[in-house]
Scaffold this motif. Structure first.
Motif, PDB file in Angstrom:
ATOM      1  N   THR A  63       0.853  -1.192   0.000  1.00  0.00           N
ATOM      2  CA  THR A  63       0.000   0.000   0.000  1.00  0.00           C
ATOM      3  C   THR A  63       0.883   1.234   0.000  1.00  0.00           C
ATOM      4  O   THR A  63       1.883   1.277   0.727  1.00  0.00           O
ATOM      5  CB  THR A  63      -0.863   0.011   1.284  1.00  0.00           C
TER       6      THR A  63
ATOM      7  N   ALA B 191       0.780   5.212   0.747  1.00  0.00           N
ATOM      8  CA  ALA B 191      -0.024   6.257   1.387  1.00  0.00           C
ATOM      9  C   ALA B 191       0.787   7.538   1.465  1.00  0.00           C
ATOM     10  O   ALA B 191       1.975   7.504   1.779  1.00  0.00           O
ATOM     11  CB  ALA B 191      -0.423   5.807   2.785  1.00  0.00           C
TER      12      ALA B 191
ATOM     13  N   HIS C 280      -4.034   5.791  -0.533  1.00  0.00           N
ATOM     14  CA  HIS C 280      -4.466   6.333   0.769  1.00  0.00           C
ATOM     15  C   HIS C 280      -3.819   7.684   1.025  1.00  0.00           C
ATOM     16  O   HIS C 280      -2.643   7.882   0.662  1.00  0.00           O
ATOM     17  CB  HIS C 280      -4.076   5.368   1.896  1.00  0.00           C
TER      18      HIS C 280
ATOM     19  N   LEU D 133      -8.304  10.122   7.261  1.00  0.00           N
ATOM     20  CA  LEU D 133      -7.916   9.177   6.198  1.00  0.00           C
ATOM     21  C   LEU D 133      -8.831   9.405   4.997  1.00  0.00           C
ATOM     22  O   LEU D 133     -10.051   9.482   5.151  1.00  0.00           O
ATOM     23  CB  LEU D 133      -8.071   7.720   6.677  1.00  0.00           C
TER      24      LEU D 133
ATOM     25  N   THR E 212      -9.543   8.022   0.900  1.00  0.00           N
ATOM     26  CA  THR E 212      -9.182   7.007  -0.101  1.00  0.00           C
ATOM     27  C   THR E 212      -9.810   7.412  -1.424  1.00  0.00           C
ATOM     28  O   THR E 212     -10.755   8.215  -1.462  1.00  0.00           O
ATOM     29  CB  THR E 212      -9.721   5.605   0.295  1.00  0.00           C
TER      30      THR E 212
END
Ligand SMILES: NC(=O)C1=CN([C@@H]2O[C@H](COP(=O)(O)OP(=O)(O)OC[C@H]3O[C@@H](n4cnc5c(N)ncnc54)[C@H](OP(=O)(O)O)[C@@H]3O)[C@@H](O)[C@H]2O)C=CC1
Ligand SMILES: COc1ccc(Oc2cccc3nc(N)nc(N)c23)cc1
Length: 199
Positions: A5, A7, A130, A195, A197
């Motif tokens: 992932t 971010a 993210h 957060l 997305t």
């Protein structure tokens, strides 16, 4: 192979999403710095490690005794770098793609940690899924903060493909060992961890 992932992690002052002044951060928020360290360092698998990706100017502005950021693979991006591992936990790369191809399999997450040029390019890179945004507000309109560097993130426009997630999703993402306080105040500044997305 499994793709880690990726971010972005950044703290920005609303409403213009300011992040810097004269090459430095416009504020020093003790608890926020601890959140940054904890989130970027913690792995759910103890046999793994996270990586942080930064621009060459951000690397250069870390005092030598404090770099590389400990317990994380440090990837530094520069157009004049060849792609090579230059030290334990330090990788030089000339693109995010090349830096990702050099990652060992024991890397769990990749965090983009700045600076402005890197942020404003990678927010548009579909590999970044993210956004960990610390939203800062100045509660004292009589004491403006000097800023000169801004995120160009399309977050608040109606057609934005980025969606702010509920706090429960942020807690899940960072794990239960990191405590999320709401409306943290340090001086005139009040901030919240969020957060986002891609929809
Ligand atoms: N509020 C926050 O959370 C944060 C704020 N900041 C702030 O950001 C500012 C620093 O940002 P900035 O000056 O933009 O510098 P950056 O740290 O973004 O570094 C820019 C350099 O990165 C390299 N680079 C950029 N894009 C690429 C690419 N696509 N491929 C390869 N290399 C690339 C280039 O290096 P080269 O010139 O060698 O080719 C470029 O000069 C400071 O004010 C700092 O305080 C930084 C981090 C966090
Ligand atoms: C000068 O070197 C650096 C400058 C900034 C930097 O990133 C941060 C430093 C301190 C706090 C930070 N908080 C958040 N939410 N995100 C970041 N990227 C942070 C990391 C290294």
């Amino acid at each position: 192979e499994i793709k880690p992932t990726i971010a972005i992690i950044v703290a920005a002052l609303k409403p213009d999403l300011a992040i810097g002044f004269q090459g430095k951060m416009p504020w020093r928020l003790r608890k926020e710095i601890r959140y940054f360290k904890d989130v970027t360092t913690k792995t759910s698998d103890p046999s793994k490690i996270n990586a942080v990706v930064m621009g060459r100017k951000t690397w250069d502005s870390i005092p030598a005794r404090f770099r590389p950021l400990p317990d994380r693979i440090n990837i530094v991006l520069s157009r004049s770098f060849q792609n090579e591992t230059v030290d334990t936990n330090v990788i030089h790369a000339n693109s995010i793609a090349n830096s990702l191809s050099q990652l060992q399999p024991n890397v769990e997450r990749v965090f983009v940690i700045g600076g402005a040029e890197i942020y404003n390019e990678l927010i548009n890179d579909s590999r970044v899924t993210h956004l960990l945004l610390t939203e800062i507000e100045n509660t004292n309109e009589d004491n403006q903060i000097a800023v000169d560097t801004f995120l160009k993130f399309p977050l608040y426009s109606t057609d934005s493909q980025w969606r702010k997630q509920p706090k429960s999703e942020l807690q899940k993402f960072i794990g239960s060992s990191i405590t999320l306080e709401d409306d943290i105040s340090e001086g005139d500044l009040k901030y919240n961890y969020t957060l986002w997305t891609r929809r």
